[in-house]
Design an enzyme around this catalytic site. Structure first.
Site, PDB file in Angstrom:
ATOM      1  N   HIS A  96      -2.029  -4.375  -0.703  1.00  0.00           N
ATOM      2  CA  HIS A  96      -1.203  -3.229  -0.536  1.00  0.00           C
ATOM      3  C   HIS A  96      -1.062  -2.821  -2.379  1.00  0.00           C
ATOM      4  O   HIS A  96      -0.468  -3.801  -3.090  1.00  0.00           O
ATOM      5  CB  HIS A  96       0.193  -3.113   0.163  1.00  0.00           C
ATOM      6  N   HIS A 134       4.901   2.803   5.845  1.00  0.00           N
ATOM      7  CA  HIS A 134       3.826   1.636   4.727  1.00  0.00           C
ATOM      8  C   HIS A 134       2.453   0.671   5.357  1.00  0.00           C
ATOM      9  O   HIS A 134       2.728   0.314   6.879  1.00  0.00           O
ATOM     10  CB  HIS A 134       5.046   0.956   4.483  1.00  0.00           C
ATOM     11  N   CYS A 156       1.037   4.395  -1.249  1.00  0.00           N
ATOM     12  CA  CYS A 156       0.224   2.908  -0.058  1.00  0.00           C
ATOM     13  C   CYS A 156      -0.782   3.853   0.123  1.00  0.00           C
ATOM     14  O   CYS A 156      -1.885   3.070   0.507  1.00  0.00           O
ATOM     15  CB  CYS A 156       1.680   2.332   1.001  1.00  0.00           C
TER      16      CYS A 156
END
Length: 350
Positions: A325, A313, A265
């Site tokens: 993402h 994240h 990520c």
């Protein structure tokens, strides 16, 4: 006859006892088997497996960010160690050159016999010429003292550099051990998730989003146009970062990867802004402090959006309540709603 009956009676009794024991054990075994069948844990549903796998992926991502941070520090320690070694080598070269020069002077003095200057003056066939030479020697001695001083300083510098290098080596060793711990945690979590998913049928895996169908469904993603809201990006570099992320739709998630063909990520967000000419830190918990914090209602395309209480994240906001993402190993880089995960904050880096 009596003496022959007793053993037979004992044998008969023992046989009955053994038979009873056998029956009892068999019954116990049967009861255990039935009980095991009756009380066995039910097979988890696909939804339960998905919940477990999602939790494992989230824990793996936390460990991945810790790994990324440790790797960044280990890489920096390696660079510092290399710089220290290079500087120490340069100083050692200068030190050796100065030592050689001093060695030549010492050898010349030894060959001259080290006579007292007054005696050399008396014995000299040309006193005037000798006096001129003695003045030169005195000046040479002054230069020699300065050279000795330089040698001493360079010796101290070299020893300091060597000491700093030893400290850096110890730090690097510690960083590498930390890397190994985080690597084992990540791979352990991912393997546990893989085992959970293997309990499902192919149809169930596709339904819970293990990625078997996700890649194919998004294969055409890079050819699709950017959302109209991307024009609202506050800066041309933010728009460029969004465009880069859009081009990477469908790329696989690989923990620790920063592109160009696979990402985790924070690796995706770092690569996107690197392509736009902006340097971001490697980890999510550093990236959130790389720009100005903005509220959820203020989001514009290009803003970094962060999730979970541990800031584990990150994605790139593209407008219309959506982001791009790299989710986890179960799915490739994709578009998703911002409210898909617990929102933790956002940052505008340009």
């Amino acid at each position: 006859m009596g003496t022959h009956r007793r053993p037979r009676q004992r044998a008969t009794g023992g046989g009955r006892a053994r038979t009873a024991v056998t029956i009892t054990l068999a019954g116990a075994a049967t009861a255990t088997g039935l009980g095991g069948t009756v009380h066995a844990d039910p097979q988890p549903t696909a939804a339960q497996v998905k919940a477990t796998v999602d939790k494992l992926y989230q824990e793996a991502e936390v460990a991945t960010e810790k790994y990324n941070g440790a790797k960044e520090k280990a890489d920096a320690a390696e660079r510092r160690l290399e710089d220290l070694r290079d500087e120490a080598a340069r100083k050692e070269d200068r030190l050796n050159s100065t030592r050689e020069a001093l060695g030549s002077v010492a050898a010349a003095q030894y060959r001259s016999g080290g006579l007292d200057p007054a005696v050399q003056l008396v014995l000299s066939s040309d006193p005037d010429r000798y006096l001129d030479g003695a003045a030169f020697a005195e000046r040479a001695g002054t230069r020699q003292k300065a050279a000795v001083g330089r040698v001493r300083k360079e010796l101290r510098d070299v020893e300091q550099l060597r000491g700093a290098a030893r400290v850096e080596v110890a730090s690097l060793k510690s960083r590498r051990a930390e890397l190994q711990r985080h690597r084992e945690t990540v791979t352990g979590k991912l393997e546990a998730a893989r085992r959970q998913l293997s309990r499902l049928t192919a149809e169930e895996r596709a339904r819970v989003g293990d990625g078997t169908g996700a890649r194919a469904s998004r294969a055409a993603g890079p050819r699709e146009g950017l959302p109209a809201s991307s024009a609202q990006a506050p800066h041309s570099r933010a728009a460029a970062a969004v465009a880069y992320a859009h081009q990477k739709l469908g790329s696989p998630y690989v923990w620790g990867a920063t592109g160009p063909n696979a990402f985790d990520c924070s690796g995706l967000t770092q690569a996107a802004y690197r392509a736009a000419g902006v340097s971001l830190p490697r980890t999510t918990y550093a990236q959130i402090d790389a720009g100005r914090r903005v509220g959820r209602s203020e989001l514009l395309p290009g803003d970094l959006v962060f999730f979970y209480s541990g800031i584990s994240h990150v994605g790139i906001y593209i407008g219309d309540g959506k982001m791009i993402h790299a989710p986890n190993p179960s799915a490739p880089v994709r578009v998703a709603p911002v409210d898909e995960m617990p929102f933790a904050g956002a940052a505008r880096v340009v």
